[in-house]
Design a protein around this motif. Structure first.
Motif, PDB file in Angstrom:
ATOM      1  N   ARG A  13       0.826  -1.218   0.000  1.00 28.27           N
ATOM      2  CA  ARG A  13       0.000   0.000   0.000  1.00 28.27           C
ATOM      3  C   ARG A  13       0.856   1.262   0.000  1.00 28.27           C
ATOM      4  O   ARG A  13       0.488   2.258  -0.614  1.00 28.27           O
ATOM      5  N   ALA A  14       1.989   1.218   0.664  1.00 24.48           N
ATOM      6  CA  ALA A  14       2.877   2.387   0.714  1.00 24.48           C
ATOM      7  C   ALA A  14       3.531   2.662  -0.636  1.00 24.48           C
ATOM      8  O   ALA A  14       3.800   3.808  -0.977  1.00 24.48           O
ATOM      9  N   HIS A  15       3.789   1.610  -1.393  1.00 25.70           N
ATOM     10  CA  HIS A  15       4.495   1.748  -2.666  1.00 25.70           C
ATOM     11  C   HIS A  15       3.584   1.802  -3.886  1.00 25.70           C
ATOM     12  O   HIS A  15       4.082   1.956  -5.002  1.00 25.70           O
ATOM     13  N   HIS A  16       2.298   1.685  -3.691  1.00 27.42           N
ATOM     14  CA  HIS A  16       1.347   1.720  -4.807  1.00 27.42           C
ATOM     15  C   HIS A  16       0.258   2.742  -4.514  1.00 27.42           C
ATOM     16  O   HIS A  16      -0.917   2.414  -4.400  1.00 27.42           O
ATOM     17  N   ARG A  17       0.685   4.003  -4.432  1.00 25.36           N
ATOM     18  CA  ARG A  17      -0.215   5.080  -4.076  1.00 25.36           C
ATOM     19  C   ARG A  17      -0.955   5.661  -5.285  1.00 25.36           C
ATOM     20  O   ARG A  17      -2.014   6.220  -5.137  1.00 25.36           O
ATOM     21  N   ASP A  23       4.467   7.457  -4.211  1.00 23.22           N
ATOM     22  CA  ASP A  23       5.138   6.168  -3.981  1.00 23.22           C
ATOM     23  C   ASP A  23       6.507   6.387  -3.340  1.00 23.22           C
ATOM     24  O   ASP A  23       6.884   5.690  -2.396  1.00 23.22           O
ATOM     25  N   ALA A  24       7.265   7.369  -3.874  1.00 28.36           N
ATOM     26  CA  ALA A  24       8.608   7.646  -3.348  1.00 28.36           C
ATOM     27  C   ALA A  24       8.541   8.170  -1.919  1.00 28.36           C
ATOM     28  O   ALA A  24       9.339   7.776  -1.069  1.00 28.36           O
ATOM     29  N   MET A  25       7.561   9.038  -1.647  1.00 28.93           N
ATOM     30  CA  MET A  25       7.474   9.635  -0.318  1.00 28.93           C
ATOM     31  C   MET A  25       6.959   8.636   0.712  1.00 28.93           C
ATOM     32  O   MET A  25       7.616   8.379   1.727  1.00 28.93           O
ATOM     33  N   LEU A  48      -2.539   6.466   8.344  1.00 27.75           N
ATOM     34  CA  LEU A  48      -2.023   7.441   7.385  1.00 27.75           C
ATOM     35  C   LEU A  48      -2.297   6.986   5.950  1.00 27.75           C
ATOM     36  O   LEU A  48      -2.653   7.800   5.096  1.00 27.75           O
ATOM     37  N   LEU A  49      -2.160   5.695   5.695  1.00 26.04           N
ATOM     38  CA  LEU A  49      -2.382   5.171   4.346  1.00 26.04           C
ATOM     39  C   LEU A  49      -3.815   5.374   3.867  1.00 26.04           C
ATOM     40  O   LEU A  49      -4.075   5.352   2.660  1.00 26.04           O
ATOM     41  N   ASP A  50      -4.740   5.585   4.781  1.00 26.56           N
ATOM     42  CA  ASP A  50      -6.134   5.840   4.404  1.00 26.56           C
ATOM     43  C   ASP A  50      -6.372   7.290   4.001  1.00 26.56           C
ATOM     44  O   ASP A  50      -7.441   7.617   3.486  1.00 26.56           O
TER      45      ASP A  50
END
Length: 95
Positions: A13-17, A23-25, A48-50
């Motif tokens: 989820r962090a890398h597929h925004r 993705d980088a941030m 945070l991912l939500d």
């Protein structure tokens, strides 16, 4: 590859925004910091991912005040942006 399904889910989820910048941030922050996290920090990151990428990026860049639910040491760490690695071929300087 991480054997923990929960960490794998958060990594994905962090890398597929949706954008390379997000993705980088967000992904870079997870990769750089998550090894030292405990349950409280993982719960913060999952919440945070939500949030919307535009909000997360504005908070991290300091162009908007973070939502009070996310203020604290983890947001302070994210705002340092010392974990960003640009993909090969991209530069922070214009030629």
């Amino acid at each position: 590859m991480d054997a923990d399904p929960y960490r794998r889910k958060l990594h994905y989820r962090a890398h597929h925004r949706g954008t390379r910048e997000a993705d980088a941030m967000v992904g870079g922050f997870f990769d750089h910091c998550s090894a030292q996290w405990g349950a409280v920090e993982y719960e913060w990151f999952e919440r945070l991912l939500d949030e919307q990428d535009v909000d997360i990026m504005a908070w991290a860049l300091g162009t908007a005040a973070p939502d009070p639910a996310f203020t604290g040491p983890l947001m302070d760490q994210m705002m340092r942006l010392d974990f960003i690695v640009l993909p090969e071929g991209l530069s922070t300087h214009n030629s």
